[in-house]
Motif scaffolding. Structure first.
Motif, PDB file in Angstrom:
ATOM      1  N   ARG A  21       0.875  -1.172   0.000  1.00  0.00           N
ATOM      2  CA  ARG A  21       0.000   0.000   0.000  1.00  0.00           C
ATOM      3  C   ARG A  21       0.905   1.213   0.000  1.00  0.00           C
ATOM      4  N   VAL A  22       0.648   2.147  -0.895  1.00  0.00           N
ATOM      5  CA  VAL A  22       1.509   3.312  -1.075  1.00  0.00           C
ATOM      6  C   VAL A  22       0.692   4.573  -0.880  1.00  0.00           C
ATOM      7  N   LYS A  23       1.201   5.470  -0.014  1.00  0.00           N
ATOM      8  CA  LYS A  23       0.593   6.789   0.148  1.00  0.00           C
ATOM      9  C   LYS A  23       1.425   7.763  -0.653  1.00  0.00           C
ATOM     10  N   LEU A  24       0.737   8.592  -1.440  1.00  0.00           N
ATOM     11  CA  LEU A  24       1.405   9.534  -2.329  1.00  0.00           C
ATOM     12  C   LEU A  24       1.169  10.964  -1.859  1.00  0.00           C
ATOM     13  N   ALA A  25       2.063  11.857  -2.256  1.00  0.00           N
ATOM     14  CA  ALA A  25       1.899  13.277  -1.956  1.00  0.00           C
ATOM     15  C   ALA A  25       0.574  13.734  -2.553  1.00  0.00           C
ATOM     16  N   GLY A  26      -0.136  14.555  -1.846  1.00  0.00           N
ATOM     17  CA  GLY A  26      -1.441  15.005  -2.319  1.00  0.00           C
ATOM     18  C   GLY A  26      -2.581  14.193  -1.742  1.00  0.00           C
ATOM     19  N   GLY A  27      -2.264  13.122  -0.999  1.00  0.00           N
ATOM     20  CA  GLY A  27      -3.299  12.364  -0.301  1.00  0.00           C
ATOM     21  C   GLY A  27      -3.789  11.101  -0.974  1.00  0.00           C
ATOM     22  N   ARG A  28      -3.338  10.810  -2.197  1.00  0.00           N
ATOM     23  CA  ARG A  28      -3.804   9.589  -2.854  1.00  0.00           C
ATOM     24  C   ARG A  28      -3.189   8.355  -2.210  1.00  0.00           C
ATOM     25  N   VAL A  30      -2.778   4.069  -3.010  1.00  0.00           N
ATOM     26  CA  VAL A  30      -2.948   2.965  -3.950  1.00  0.00           C
ATOM     27  C   VAL A  30      -2.435   1.681  -3.321  1.00  0.00           C
ATOM     28  N   GLN A  31      -2.972   0.576  -3.811  1.00  0.00           N
ATOM     29  CA  GLN A  31      -2.547  -0.738  -3.331  1.00  0.00           C
ATOM     30  C   GLN A  31      -2.399  -1.651  -4.532  1.00  0.00           C
ATOM     31  N   GLY A  32      -1.388  -2.502  -4.509  1.00  0.00           N
ATOM     32  CA  GLY A  32      -1.170  -3.436  -5.602  1.00  0.00           C
ATOM     33  C   GLY A  32       0.059  -4.284  -5.349  1.00  0.00           C
ATOM     34  N   ILE A  33       0.562  -4.921  -6.400  1.00  0.00           N
ATOM     35  CA  ILE A  33       1.716  -5.816  -6.296  1.00  0.00           C
ATOM     36  C   ILE A  33       2.948  -5.079  -6.803  1.00  0.00           C
ATOM     37  N   LEU A  34       3.945  -4.936  -5.948  1.00  0.00           N
ATOM     38  CA  LEU A  34       5.169  -4.237  -6.322  1.00  0.00           C
ATOM     39  C   LEU A  34       5.964  -5.089  -7.300  1.00  0.00           C
ATOM     40  N   LYS A  35       6.183  -4.553  -8.498  1.00  0.00           N
ATOM     41  CA  LYS A  35       6.925  -5.278  -9.530  1.00  0.00           C
ATOM     42  C   LYS A  35       8.346  -4.774  -9.688  1.00  0.00           C
ATOM     43  N   GLY A  36       8.606  -3.530  -9.320  1.00  0.00           N
ATOM     44  CA  GLY A  36       9.955  -3.004  -9.464  1.00  0.00           C
ATOM     45  C   GLY A  36      10.099  -1.642  -8.819  1.00  0.00           C
ATOM     46  N   TYR A  37      11.357  -1.234  -8.622  1.00  0.00           N
ATOM     47  CA  TYR A  37      11.667   0.067  -8.034  1.00  0.00           C
ATOM     48  C   TYR A  37      13.100   0.409  -8.405  1.00  0.00           C
ATOM     49  N   ASP A  38      13.492   1.648  -8.177  1.00  0.00           N
ATOM     50  CA  ASP A  38      14.884   2.051  -8.397  1.00  0.00           C
ATOM     51  C   ASP A  38      15.364   2.894  -7.209  1.00  0.00           C
ATOM     52  N   GLN A  39      16.613   3.393  -7.307  1.00  0.00           N
ATOM     53  CA  GLN A  39      17.205   4.119  -6.184  1.00  0.00           C
ATOM     54  C   GLN A  39      16.505   5.453  -5.920  1.00  0.00           C
ATOM     55  N   LEU A  40      15.742   5.965  -6.874  1.00  0.00           N
ATOM     56  CA  LEU A  40      15.004   7.215  -6.681  1.00  0.00           C
ATOM     57  C   LEU A  40      13.607   6.974  -6.103  1.00  0.00           C
ATOM     58  N   LEU A  41      13.299   5.727  -5.805  1.00  0.00           N
ATOM     59  CA  LEU A  41      12.026   5.286  -5.240  1.00  0.00           C
ATOM     60  C   LEU A  41      10.872   5.367  -6.245  1.00  0.00           C
ATOM     61  N   ASN A  42      11.203   5.373  -7.553  1.00  0.00           N
ATOM     62  CA  ASN A  42      10.168   5.207  -8.571  1.00  0.00           C
ATOM     63  C   ASN A  42       9.656   3.775  -8.426  1.00  0.00           C
ATOM     64  N   LEU A  43       8.340   3.598  -8.428  1.00  0.00           N
ATOM     65  CA  LEU A  43       7.751   2.282  -8.201  1.00  0.00           C
ATOM     66  C   LEU A  43       6.929   1.837  -9.401  1.00  0.00           C
ATOM     67  N   ARG A  74       6.065   8.082  -9.511  1.00  0.00           N
ATOM     68  CA  ARG A  74       7.318   8.826  -9.461  1.00  0.00           C
ATOM     69  C   ARG A  74       7.793   8.900  -8.013  1.00  0.00           C
ATOM     70  N   GLY A  75       9.073   8.661  -7.811  1.00  0.00           N
ATOM     71  CA  GLY A  75       9.648   8.593  -6.469  1.00  0.00           C
ATOM     72  C   GLY A  75       9.438   9.827  -5.628  1.00  0.00           C
ATOM     73  N   THR A  76       9.423  11.013  -6.255  1.00  0.00           N
ATOM     74  CA  THR A  76       9.249  12.244  -5.483  1.00  0.00           C
ATOM     75  C   THR A  76       7.853  12.359  -4.886  1.00  0.00           C
ATOM     76  N   ALA A  77       6.894  11.588  -5.394  1.00  0.00           N
ATOM     77  CA  ALA A  77       5.523  11.627  -4.885  1.00  0.00           C
ATOM     78  C   ALA A  77       5.260  10.564  -3.822  1.00  0.00           C
ATOM     79  N   VAL A  78       6.181   9.613  -3.646  1.00  0.00           N
ATOM     80  CA  VAL A  78       5.972   8.510  -2.703  1.00  0.00           C
ATOM     81  C   VAL A  78       6.269   8.975  -1.275  1.00  0.00           C
TER      82      VAL A  78
END
Length: 109
Positions: A21-28, A30-43, A74-78
């Protein structure tokens, strides 16, 4: 020091192919299956579902959802990444009943 690889403060490898479960900037949220990420926290999240907010109170997330499918965040929104299993909502211990607030104000007079 030169040549030393920069290590990420967050290790999401244990969540790959698992529900998050991911909380994003702005209050959104989301929930799902994490398939990938990078060092900038892009998911990359598959089978993503967004939890919609209450139209009367934008700070409140409802149980109403909409399917998004494959999602790239985008990692900056996570703001928060947590496993979707084992999560439960608890009452806010810092909120007081409105009746109690009025009674406490009356005691001071």
């Amino acid at each position: 020091m030169a040549g030393k690889a920069k290590e990420s403060a967050v290790d999401l490898a244990k969540f790959i192919d698992k529900g998050v479960r991911v909380k994003l900037a702005g209050g959104r949220e989301v929930q799902g299956i994490l398939k990938g990420y990078d060092q900038l926290l892009n998911l990359v999240i598959d089978e993503a579902v967004e939890f919609l907010r209450d139209p009367e109170d934008p700070l409140t997330v409802t149980d109403e959802t909409r399917s998004l499918g494959l999602l790239v965040c985008r990692g900056t929104a996570v703001m928060l990444v947590a496993p979707s299993t084992g999560m439960e909502e608890i009452a806010n211990p810092f909120l007081q009943a409105k009746d109690g607030d009025q009674a406490a104000e009356g005691d001071d007079e």
